[in-house]
Design a protein around this motif. Structure first.
Motif, PDB file in Angstrom:
ATOM      1  N   ARG A  29     -15.488 -64.826  67.686  1.00 37.73           N
ATOM      2  CA  ARG A  29     -14.168 -65.455  66.847  1.00 37.73           C
ATOM      3  C   ARG A  29     -14.859 -66.408  65.896  1.00 37.73           C
ATOM      4  NH1 ARG A  29     -13.485 -70.546  68.350  1.00 37.73           N
ATOM      5  NH2 ARG A  29     -14.695 -71.381  70.530  1.00 37.73           N
ATOM      6  N   VAL A  30     -16.113 -66.790  65.868  1.00 34.28           N
ATOM      7  CA  VAL A  30     -16.907 -67.599  64.952  1.00 34.28           C
ATOM      8  C   VAL A  30     -17.602 -66.906  64.113  1.00 34.28           C
ATOM      9  CG1 VAL A  30     -18.086 -69.699  64.459  1.00 34.28           C
ATOM     10  CG2 VAL A  30     -16.538 -69.824  66.249  1.00 34.28           C
ATOM     11  N   ASN A  31     -17.340 -66.654  62.943  1.00 31.73           N
ATOM     12  CA  ASN A  31     -18.036 -65.812  61.882  1.00 31.73           C
ATOM     13  C   ASN A  31     -17.523 -66.038  60.448  1.00 31.73           C
ATOM     14  OD1 ASN A  31     -15.817 -63.722  60.974  1.00 31.73           O
ATOM     15  ND2 ASN A  31     -15.772 -63.389  63.194  1.00 31.73           N
ATOM     16  N   ILE A  32     -18.489 -65.441  59.613  1.00 26.17           N
ATOM     17  CA  ILE A  32     -18.199 -65.667  58.182  1.00 26.17           C
ATOM     18  C   ILE A  32     -17.990 -63.968  57.429  1.00 26.17           C
ATOM     19  CG2 ILE A  32     -19.114 -66.334  55.959  1.00 26.17           C
ATOM     20  CD1 ILE A  32     -20.318 -68.191  57.215  1.00 26.17           C
ATOM     21  N   MET A  33     -17.029 -63.918  56.859  1.00 23.33           N
ATOM     22  CA  MET A  33     -16.839 -62.524  56.100  1.00 23.33           C
ATOM     23  C   MET A  33     -16.828 -62.639  54.811  1.00 23.33           C
ATOM     24  SD  MET A  33     -14.114 -60.523  58.690  1.00 23.33           S
ATOM     25  CE  MET A  33     -14.564 -58.960  58.019  1.00 23.33           C
ATOM     26  N   LYS A  97     -21.240 -62.189  58.856  1.00 24.21           N
ATOM     27  CA  LYS A  97     -22.484 -62.790  59.409  1.00 24.21           C
ATOM     28  C   LYS A  97     -21.869 -63.309  60.974  1.00 24.21           C
ATOM     29  CE  LYS A  97     -23.857 -64.372  54.804  1.00 24.21           C
ATOM     30  NZ  LYS A  97     -24.862 -63.251  54.746  1.00 24.21           N
ATOM     31  N   MET A  98     -22.835 -63.137  61.708  1.00 23.76           N
ATOM     32  CA  MET A  98     -22.453 -63.679  63.199  1.00 23.76           C
ATOM     33  C   MET A  98     -23.572 -63.541  64.035  1.00 23.76           C
ATOM     34  SD  MET A  98     -19.805 -61.414  65.671  1.00 23.76           S
ATOM     35  CE  MET A  98     -20.649 -60.118  65.733  1.00 23.76           C
ATOM     36  N   TYR A 103     -24.010 -58.033  59.159  1.00 23.25           N
ATOM     37  CA  TYR A 103     -23.473 -56.567  59.146  1.00 23.25           C
ATOM     38  C   TYR A 103     -22.750 -56.208  57.975  1.00 23.25           C
ATOM     39  CZ  TYR A 103     -23.891 -57.428  64.028  1.00 23.25           C
ATOM     40  OH  TYR A 103     -24.516 -57.709  65.278  1.00 23.25           O
ATOM     41  N   TRP A 104     -23.254 -54.828  57.221  1.00 24.06           N
ATOM     42  CA  TRP A 104     -22.743 -54.380  56.180  1.00 24.06           C
ATOM     43  C   TRP A 104     -21.771 -53.365  56.339  1.00 24.06           C
ATOM     44  CZ3 TRP A 104     -23.683 -57.234  51.963  1.00 24.06           C
ATOM     45  CH2 TRP A 104     -24.747 -58.169  52.039  1.00 24.06           C
ATOM     46  N   GLY A 105     -20.745 -53.292  55.409  1.00 21.30           N
ATOM     47  CA  GLY A 105     -20.050 -52.009  55.243  1.00 21.30           C
ATOM     48  C   GLY A 105     -20.514 -51.020  54.336  1.00 21.30           C
TER      49      GLY A 105
END
Length: 114
Positions: A29-33, A97-98, A103-105
């Protein structure tokens, strides 16, 4: 974790596009998109990012034109792009970012014709 981006395309200068990116898998739940773009022959650069708590930052070149938002329940991030310029032409990549991992699309092409 997988990221799938939608919404790229061809638009005239001054027009608008909305990108979306849905993350799936084990998402903490804690992440940056965020969104990055990479123009031909250039390095990938941050466009805008948003944390799970709603804090945002964006590149100076898009301030006042692009808006990033997210839906935590859907693990989806959006990029509303207005007043597009030819310089915005690039492949846009969604990023998550986690736990200090990136992680990339797959990237979606945005072409702005002048």
């Amino acid at each position: 974790v997988q990221l799938q981006a939608f919404g790229g395309g061809l638009v005239q200068a001054g027009g608008s596009l909305r990108l979306s990116c849905a993350a799936s898998g084990s998402i903490f739940r804690v992440n940056i998109m965020g969104w990055y773009h990479q123009a031909a022959g250039k390095e990938r650069e941050l466009v805008a990012a948003i944390s799970s708590s709603g804090s945002t930052n964006s590149a100076d070149s898009v301030k006042g034109r692009f808006t990033i938002s997210r839906d935590n329940a859907k693990n989806t991030v959006y990029l509303q792009m207005n007043s597009l310029k030819a310089d915005d032409t690039a492949v846009y990549y969604c990023n998550l970012k986690m736990f200090n991992l990136n992680y990339w699309g797959q990237g979606t092409l945005v072409t702005v014709s002048s």
